[in-house]
Every structure is written in C-alpha cells, then in structure tokens.
Design a protein around this motif. Structure first.
Motif: not given
Length: 462
Positions: A354-361, A389-392, A413-418
């Motif tokens: 979560m630290v990694s992915e929320l950091g991307k936001l 606006g990022v891929e998570l 902005h919209a995000n992309l999630l796998d």
C-alpha cells in the motif's frame, strides 16, 4: 488477448449513494464447514459465503468423506466424525492458508498418508511454527519441497495430545489448526502462545465454533494458554453473519464521499476483530446506525471532507489495514496506523504494497517500522484529492486490489488496476455491489491510454 494481461480501469466517482449487500463472513463459514464435517450427522449452515476460499474448504472436507450440498441460502452437511475416508490422497488448498493449515493438522488422524499442497503464493508462506508444534504433539509430517513450507506429506497415525508452543505474532491460523484437530487426540492438548498475540479475534471465533460444536475448551483471559479436551463434535445449526473485512471496502468508500449508504447483511453483534472499521469511521465523524432486526447498517456522511489527526492500533484487525490506508489517503491531517506487522506474512507484504501503490498516486505516505519490519504507516494529507492517472499493482493479493479500487474512486483521473479477478477469493460480487452505489469500471487491454474519454463503462462479473 490473454485474459491474465487485462486491466481494470476504475473511473473517478462523483458521488456514492444507494444500497449494497455485504457478503457473509469467510472465516465463520470456513470454521462452520470444518466443525460440521467433524461431527457425525447432519448440520446446517445458514447464510454461508460462496467464494473460491470457502469452495476450497468444501473440497477439502469432501476429501475426508463429508457430504456437502449447496441449497438456496444454506448448506446441508453430513459429517463423518472421526471416520475419515480420505478418498483423495492429495488435498489442494490453492491460496487458502486456513485450509492448508487446518488440514495439515487434521490429516494426522487420516487412515492413510496425505499430501497437502497449495498454489505458488501459499508455498512461499511461513508454516514451520505449525509443523514444529505438531511434531511436538507426536505428528509425523515431512516437507516435500522447501524446508518448513508447503507442500507436505502427513503420514497419519494421530497424536496423543500434550503440550505445544506457538508464537503469537505469526499467524492465528496455526492456533486454529491445532484447536480443530485436538479433540481427536486421546489426551487433552495445551497450546502455549508466546510473545505478543496478534489477531486474537480469530482465536475467539475458533473457540466459539468449537464450543457450539460441543468441544471442551478453556482459555486464559489473555489467550496465552489454551486447553482443548478430547471429545466428539456434535451436529449443529450455524448462522453466518456479514463479513466486516469485506464490508470495510464499502464502508471505506462511504467514508470518503458525502451521502447516505445502506448495507444489508450487517449485524452489530460480532466477534470479528474487523468490526473495528465501525469504530474507525465513527471516529472520523461518520454517523453509523444499525437496524438489528433487519440486519441493516446505514452510514451517513455529512462531512465536506475528512480532517484531523488520527491513530489506530490494528493489531486485532490486521485484514483491514490496506482499507485504512485507502481511507487515510483522503484525510486532511495526520492518519497513522500501527500494529500491522503480521500483514507482512499474508498473501503479500500488505503495508509495503500500500505504501508503494499509494505513493504512485501522489499520497504522502511512509511506512512505520517495529523491530525491523513494517508495522504500520503514516499519511500526511493536505486536503487535495490524489491525481491518479496511473497503473497500480495488486501484488497478487485480492485485498490489496480491493483497497486500491476504493482509493481510486476519488482520484482526479482514472487508474488502471491488475488482479481484479481475484475478488472471487472472498467477495465474488464486489463489482455488482459497487455498481449499485454508482461506481463504474471496465476492462481494458495492456498499454491502453489512460485518457479521460467518455466511453461507455462495462461492469464486470468476477
């Protein structure tokens, strides 16, 4: 196109309102299926959860000889008592730690050797403390691959009971596994739990299930010593309540949007530690109202935004640590969570993820450490919604995916999630329930532009 390469585009929501249905509790369903299997005769499980991990538990119990029939709104189970028939010599727990661990213990009493295995993620998880405790009780277990990890062969022969020791800060499932097998032993079994004991609520859920099934259990107030007596499981009728871990994603979304959200299949009477999500959102200023007669929860958010300085100790509700991070991303002020060290041993290192992915936001989040491992996080919010606006990445963990889904709802902005198909592990109609609250998402191929087009959203059936 390879379906595994597909991503989910999560559109920002303008508002959140309506009614959704919370799935029933996965831990309660799995424990009740186990207890009913170990009872000789007919048991009923009302309001059970049907997902990948409860289905995995049913497959494993059928391998012991249980007859489990899925009816409309309940399960009919004809248990086998001590008469394990082990029609399948290999039991595949897939990604379920609880299935692997309980069957590693239960197959001690099988009439023939059994192999217990799981998927690649499960084969990397810590199991050695459980094996050591079972060996101490007299079990004969060998690891087939890496030492101290799945898969294993259990040679059977039972164990007599006695005293074993387990750490309290690795997995409560080790304790649950031995507690379910212990009544089959000839002598009482004592479980000594050393050090800090995390996830106590799951241990209490196991004690409650065993007690309802007629098994004698004694526990110290702090749960550092548990004694389980030999006995016969008796048939029972179990009523499964709503799942507070799964509800946390819906409740978390309601906390970050002004409006009124109604959740069905919710009770204020619960042993689940993750009930703490209710206390969290109340502390944040959300109005919470239960209608116990109709098993309904109404959340009223009159706030223009979340603000203040908050700290929560999640040591007894670690499964919602990722959800708390998603909520914290929208708090103006300091939002601090500690006590989550056990999550590093879950399907992914959840705090790190979560630290990694929320950091991307663009969220100002940092990890907090205790004894050299991630124990929590701190978010310092400034009141602005994250850019997005990022891929998570879900890190291969359905709970990380669902938390990032919530965190994406108010991004600009919209995000992309796998990893979106993994919601079937515990919350199969996740997308349907969020659609009922006005949320939109759609599948996209890899490399698709993260533009702001107004193409028609396509909701998914997981």
């Amino acid at each position: 196109m390879n379906i595994e390469s597909m991503l989910l585009r999560v559109e920002p929501a303008r508002a959140l309102t309506g009614c959704a249905v919370t799935p029933s509790s996965k831990p309660e369903t799995q424990r009740a299926i186990l207890a009913a299997t170990l009872a000789r005769g007919h048991s009923v499980l009302e309001n059970d959860l049907r997902c990948v991990e409860t289905q995995t538990m049913k497959h494993a119990c059928r391998a012991l000889g249980a007859v489990i029939e899925e009816k409309d709104g309940y399960l009919d189970i004809h248990g086998v008592g001590r008469d394990f028939r082990l029609g399948h010599r290999v039991i595949d727990a897939l990604g379920s730690g609880l299935v692997f661990r309980t069957f590693a213990a239960l197959t001690c009493f099988a009439p023939s050797p059994a192999v217990i295995t799981g998927d690649a993620i499960l084969r990397g998880r810590v199991m050695k403390p459980l094996f050591d405790a079972l060996h101490r009780l007299g079990a004969r277990i060998d690891c087939i691959g890496d030492a101290g990890k799945a898969p294993i062969v259990n040679w059977g022969g039972g164990f007599q009971g006695g005293r074993c020791v387990l750490p309290g800060n690795v997995s409560s499932q080790f304790i649950t596994a031995i507690m379910f097998a212990a009544p089959l032993a000839a002598q009482p079994s004592e479980i000594v739990i050393e050090g800090e004991i995390l996830s106590k609520s799951y241990i209490r859920q196991t004690i409650a299930t065993l007690t309802q099934a007629g098994i004698g259990v004694e526990a110290s107030d702090d749960l550092s010593l548990i004694r389980v007596y030999p006995g016969e499981y008796r048939p029972a009728t179990y009523r499964v309540s709503g799942d507070y871990t799964s509800s946390s994603y819906l409740i978390g979304a309601a906390a970050i949007f002004p409006g009124v959200t109604v959740l069905e299949n919710m009770s204020a009477q619960s042993l689940q530690g993750e009930y703490a999500i209710i206390d969290v959102v109340r502390t944040l200023g959300i109005e919470v109202n239960f209608d116990e007669a109709h098993k309904r929860l109404t959340l009223v958010n009159r706030l223009p935004g979340l603000a203040g300085d908050f700290e929560f100790d999640a040591s007894d509700y670690p499964n919602i640590v990722p959800t708390l991070a998603a909520i914290g991303a929208y708090v103006k002020g300091r939002f601090r969570v500690v006590g989550g060290s056990i999550t590093r041993l879950h399907k992914s290192p959840r705090i790190k993820a979560m630290v990694s992915e929320l950091g991307k936001l663009g969220v100002d989040i940092k990890g907090l450490f205790k004894d050299g491992v991630y124990d929590g996080f701190e978010i310092n919010g400034h009141g602005a919604d994250p850019a997005g606006g990022v891929e998570l990445s879900s890190w291969g963990d359905h709970r990380i995916f669902m938390s990032l889904f919530v965190a994406s709802l108010r991004c600009r902005h919209a995000n992309l999630l796998d990893g979106y198909r993994d919601v079937t592990c515990s919350f199969p109609d996740f997308f349907t329930q969020f659609e009922s609250l006005g949320v939109h998402c759609r599948e996209v191929g890899p490399g698709q532009e993260l533009d702001d087009s107004d193409s028609e959203p396509c909701l998914l059936q997981a």
